[in-house]
Design an enzyme around this catalytic site. Sequence first.
Site, PDB file in Angstrom:
ATOM      1  N   LYS A 171      -2.430 -11.755  -4.489  1.00 17.56           N
ATOM      2  CA  LYS A 171      -1.889 -10.595  -5.214  1.00 17.56           C
ATOM      3  C   LYS A 171      -1.403  -9.534  -4.224  1.00 17.56           C
ATOM      4  O   LYS A 171      -0.291  -9.013  -4.351  1.00 17.56           O
ATOM      5  CB  LYS A 171      -2.989 -10.005  -6.109  1.00 17.56           C
ATOM      6  CG  LYS A 171      -2.660  -8.654  -6.677  1.00 17.56           C
ATOM      7  CD  LYS A 171      -3.724  -8.149  -7.627  1.00 17.56           C
ATOM      8  CE  LYS A 171      -4.827  -7.337  -6.991  1.00 17.56           C
ATOM      9  NZ  LYS A 171      -4.428  -6.006  -6.499  1.00 17.56           N
ATOM     10  N   ASN A 172      -2.259  -9.219  -3.238  1.00 13.90           N
ATOM     11  CA  ASN A 172      -1.942  -8.088  -2.362  1.00 13.90           C
ATOM     12  C   ASN A 172      -0.865  -8.404  -1.328  1.00 13.90           C
ATOM     13  O   ASN A 172      -0.428  -7.509  -0.607  1.00 13.90           O
ATOM     14  CB  ASN A 172      -3.213  -7.575  -1.674  1.00 13.90           C
ATOM     15  CG  ASN A 172      -4.104  -6.836  -2.660  1.00 13.90           C
ATOM     16  OD1 ASN A 172      -3.710  -6.613  -3.810  1.00 13.90           O
ATOM     17  ND2 ASN A 172      -5.301  -6.463  -2.226  1.00 13.90           N
ATOM     18  N   ASP A 189     -12.986  -5.376  -1.033  1.00 22.62           N
ATOM     19  CA  ASP A 189     -12.673  -6.142  -2.240  1.00 22.62           C
ATOM     20  C   ASP A 189     -13.657  -7.301  -2.483  1.00 22.62           C
ATOM     21  O   ASP A 189     -13.541  -7.996  -3.495  1.00 22.62           O
ATOM     22  CB  ASP A 189     -11.233  -6.691  -2.173  1.00 22.62           C
ATOM     23  CG  ASP A 189     -10.203  -5.609  -2.451  1.00 22.62           C
ATOM     24  OD1 ASP A 189     -10.587  -4.501  -2.842  1.00 22.62           O
ATOM     25  OD2 ASP A 189      -8.992  -5.880  -2.266  1.00 22.62           O
ATOM     26  N   CYS A 199      -8.461   6.719  -9.762  1.00 21.28           N
ATOM     27  CA  CYS A 199      -8.745   5.464 -10.466  1.00 21.28           C
ATOM     28  C   CYS A 199     -10.237   5.231 -10.409  1.00 21.28           C
ATOM     29  O   CYS A 199     -10.963   5.995  -9.778  1.00 21.28           O
ATOM     30  CB  CYS A 199      -7.963   4.309  -9.862  1.00 21.28           C
ATOM     31  SG  CYS A 199      -8.571   3.818  -8.281  1.00 21.28           S
ATOM     32  N   ARG A 232      -5.731  -8.710 -14.050  1.00 21.31           N
ATOM     33  CA  ARG A 232      -4.828  -8.087 -13.077  1.00 21.31           C
ATOM     34  C   ARG A 232      -4.825  -8.872 -11.764  1.00 21.31           C
ATOM     35  O   ARG A 232      -3.813  -8.888 -11.066  1.00 21.31           O
ATOM     36  CB  ARG A 232      -5.275  -6.654 -12.781  1.00 21.31           C
ATOM     37  CG  ARG A 232      -5.036  -5.671 -13.905  1.00 21.31           C
ATOM     38  CD  ARG A 232      -5.350  -4.265 -13.444  1.00 21.31           C
ATOM     39  NE  ARG A 232      -4.973  -4.105 -12.046  1.00 21.31           N
ATOM     40  CZ  ARG A 232      -5.707  -3.518 -11.111  1.00 21.31           C
ATOM     41  NH1 ARG A 232      -6.858  -2.974 -11.397  1.00 21.31           N
ATOM     42  NH2 ARG A 232      -5.274  -3.439  -9.874  1.00 21.31           N
ATOM     43  N   ARG A 265      -8.246   7.907  -4.146  1.00 20.21           N
ATOM     44  CA  ARG A 265      -7.146   7.133  -3.569  1.00 20.21           C
ATOM     45  C   ARG A 265      -5.840   7.932  -3.442  1.00 20.21           C
ATOM     46  O   ARG A 265      -4.853   7.644  -4.115  1.00 20.21           O
ATOM     47  CB  ARG A 265      -6.905   5.851  -4.383  1.00 20.21           C
ATOM     48  CG  ARG A 265      -8.102   4.955  -4.367  1.00 20.21           C
ATOM     49  CD  ARG A 265      -7.894   3.719  -5.169  1.00 20.21           C
ATOM     50  NE  ARG A 265      -7.226   2.670  -4.420  1.00 20.21           N
ATOM     51  CZ  ARG A 265      -7.015   1.453  -4.911  1.00 20.21           C
ATOM     52  NH1 ARG A 265      -7.407   1.167  -6.130  1.00 20.21           N
ATOM     53  NH2 ARG A 265      -6.413   0.537  -4.191  1.00 20.21           N
TER      54      ARG A 265
HETATM   55  C1  UD1 Z   1      -5.321  -1.884  -0.675  1.00 24.22           C
HETATM   56  C2  UD1 Z   1      -5.527  -3.045  -1.597  1.00 24.22           C
HETATM   57  C3  UD1 Z   1      -6.891  -2.972  -2.265  1.00 24.22           C
HETATM   58  C4  UD1 Z   1      -7.986  -2.823  -1.230  1.00 24.22           C
HETATM   59  C5  UD1 Z   1      -7.671  -1.692  -0.250  1.00 24.22           C
HETATM   60  C6  UD1 Z   1      -8.641  -1.607   0.915  1.00 24.22           C
HETATM   61  C7  UD1 Z   1      -3.291  -3.594  -2.328  1.00 24.22           C
HETATM   62  C8  UD1 Z   1      -2.292  -3.606  -3.426  1.00 24.22           C
HETATM   63  N1  UD1 Z   1      -4.475  -3.031  -2.599  1.00 24.22           N
HETATM   64  O1  UD1 Z   1      -5.359  -0.687  -1.465  1.00 24.22           O
HETATM   65  O2  UD1 Z   1      -7.101  -4.169  -3.003  1.00 24.22           O
HETATM   66  O3  UD1 Z   1      -9.214  -2.526  -1.862  1.00 24.22           O
HETATM   67  O4  UD1 Z   1      -6.352  -1.859   0.301  1.00 24.22           O
HETATM   68  O5  UD1 Z   1      -8.678  -2.803   1.603  1.00 24.22           O
HETATM   69  O6  UD1 Z   1      -3.048  -4.110  -1.258  1.00 24.22           O
HETATM   70  N2  UD1 Z   1      -6.219   6.789   1.860  1.00 24.22           N
HETATM   71  C9  UD1 Z   1      -5.921   8.133   1.957  1.00 24.22           C
HETATM   72  N3  UD1 Z   1      -4.604   8.507   1.922  1.00 24.22           N
HETATM   73  C10 UD1 Z   1      -3.595   7.599   1.776  1.00 24.22           C
HETATM   74  C11 UD1 Z   1      -3.908   6.237   1.687  1.00 24.22           C
HETATM   75  C12 UD1 Z   1      -5.240   5.856   1.730  1.00 24.22           C
HETATM   76  O7  UD1 Z   1      -6.805   8.986   2.074  1.00 24.22           O
HETATM   77  O8  UD1 Z   1      -2.418   8.015   1.745  1.00 24.22           O
HETATM   78  C13 UD1 Z   1      -7.641   6.349   1.908  1.00 24.22           C
HETATM   79  C14 UD1 Z   1      -8.109   5.719   0.582  1.00 24.22           C
HETATM   80  O9  UD1 Z   1      -8.539   6.690  -0.331  1.00 24.22           O
HETATM   81  C15 UD1 Z   1      -9.210   4.800   1.065  1.00 24.22           C
HETATM   82  C16 UD1 Z   1      -8.707   4.319   2.429  1.00 24.22           C
HETATM   83  O10 UD1 Z   1      -7.730   5.275   2.840  1.00 24.22           O
HETATM   84  O11 UD1 Z   1     -10.384   5.547   1.238  1.00 24.22           O
HETATM   85  C17 UD1 Z   1      -8.077   2.952   2.423  1.00 24.22           C
HETATM   86  O12 UD1 Z   1      -7.164   2.856   1.340  1.00 24.22           O
HETATM   87  P1  UD1 Z   1      -5.882   1.931   1.381  1.00 24.22           P
HETATM   88  O13 UD1 Z   1      -5.994   0.956   2.504  1.00 24.22           O
HETATM   89  O14 UD1 Z   1      -4.663   2.779   1.345  1.00 24.22           O
HETATM   90  O15 UD1 Z   1      -6.003   1.168   0.003  1.00 24.22           O
HETATM   91  P2  UD1 Z   1      -4.794   0.675  -0.859  1.00 24.22           P
HETATM   92  O16 UD1 Z   1      -3.655   0.377   0.034  1.00 24.22           O
HETATM   93  O17 UD1 Z   1      -4.593   1.593  -2.025  1.00 24.22           O
END
Ligand code: UD1
Length: 422
Positions: free
Chosen positions: A22-23, A304, A116, A396, A121
């Site tokens: 998925k990711n 995950d 969420c 999902r 996030r």
């Molecule tokens: C992706 C994955 C999700 C997985 C996560 C962590 C997809 C579609 N989803 O989510 O399944 O659980 O990586 O491995 O690939 N953060 C910020 N600011 C930002 C972005 C992130 O503060 O702009 C923080 C988040 O709140 C979190 C951490 O960084 O604490 C990591 O998040 P991130 O790697 O961005 O997760 P996703 O990309 O949303």
Amino acid sequence: MDRLKICGGKPLSGDIAISGAKNAALPELCAALLTAEPVMLYNRPHLKDVCTMETLLGQMGVRLEHHNGAVTLHAHNIDWPLAPYELVKTMRASILALGPLLARCGEARVSMPGGCAIGLRPVDQHIKGLQAMGAEIDLEHGYIAAKAKKLKGTHFTFDMPSVTGTENLLMAATLADGVTVLHNAAREPEIVDLADCLAAMGARIQGAGTNTMTIEGVEKLHGAEHHVMPDRIESGTFLVAAAATRGEITLHNTDPSSLACVLDILRQIGLKISVGKDTISICRNGHFDAFHLTTEPYPGFPTDMQAQMMALATCADGVSTLTETIFESRMMHVQELKRLGAKIDVEGNTARVTGVKQLSGATVMATDLRASASLVIAGLMAEGETIIDRIYHLDRGYEAIEQKLSALGANIERISGSGAGI
Ligand code: UD1
């Protein structure tokens, strides 16, 4: 709303094929926005999130054709560079359209994803990175409105490694003027798979899979074919389900190298695992020991897989600890696991799980995608009947989960709609 009914206690046994990730599929679908030529993705997982992303791209003007587990995307014209709230609220990963739209069309409007179930996030890193590349970004009426005649290469350092943040900036940088260097980038295998897809489209990328990526912008990208990598989280979930039921299964079409950290823990606690080039087998075992894990960005233990491992810990020999460092509210499954008889105390971001002899079936509620998977595993372990409500979360991210588990001998059934039959 659909529910799952599970009669637990049967060891899983047999062979299953793992679906595409998925990711990886989600950013790769968005990568098709970067070219006017067709992009074909093989091994497309049939998942709700993938369908949502395809609907989103279709609304923008992308033509999609499905054939036998593959999809061709043709973004000849992008009529409407917009990701509306109605779709973004159902899938945060819609933010992945922002970078490619901006790079290709010079403008984009993407709804701000809200909080969420697993935490706040934020997407500040995506925004800061695109601003560093010269984009003008306004936050108005709940939307990120971005403009840039031509993005410019830059050096950008992430405050923390963000998976979709890295993917967004990587895609945007492929069409930027000059060289972009991303520091403290995320290193997840899905990012490497996306980089492979982009490279097949003519992008120039170095360092994917390390924390420093260098992208030399090109004038245009072209059409390509790409095979979506196997889903490492689906693989891990089935392995844990087999371990938890003291079963014996073999996964096919998987990639053992992307799961090293999970396999290490399963081996440490006494499970016998053997790997081939694209197979992983787990052998029947009488018991498994307690363990300690802390979630971390790749190559550390994946957040995950935390919930699924907690389900396993509920019946381990001894006391396990699981510490969640990526998302602040990712322990929602604890209350539900306790309803099945698990002994869990949470202090701060650490859950202390004392193994019990046997869980007992009950009605529980799924709260997010991976929490739902942990409840399925717990239901398979429990004595008697477990009903899992709100399984739309599961759809999902897991393709045909009840069919795959049934094929492995589980007693599991989907109950559609209002719950008739319970
Ligand atoms: C992706 C994955 C999700 C997985 C996560 C962590 C997809 C579609 N989803 O989510 O399944 O659980 O990586 O491995 O690939 N953060 C910020 N600011 C930002 C972005 C992130 O503060 O702009 C923080 C988040 O709140 C979190 C951490 O960084 O604490 C990591 O998040 P991130 O790697 O961005 O997760 P996703 O990309 O949303």
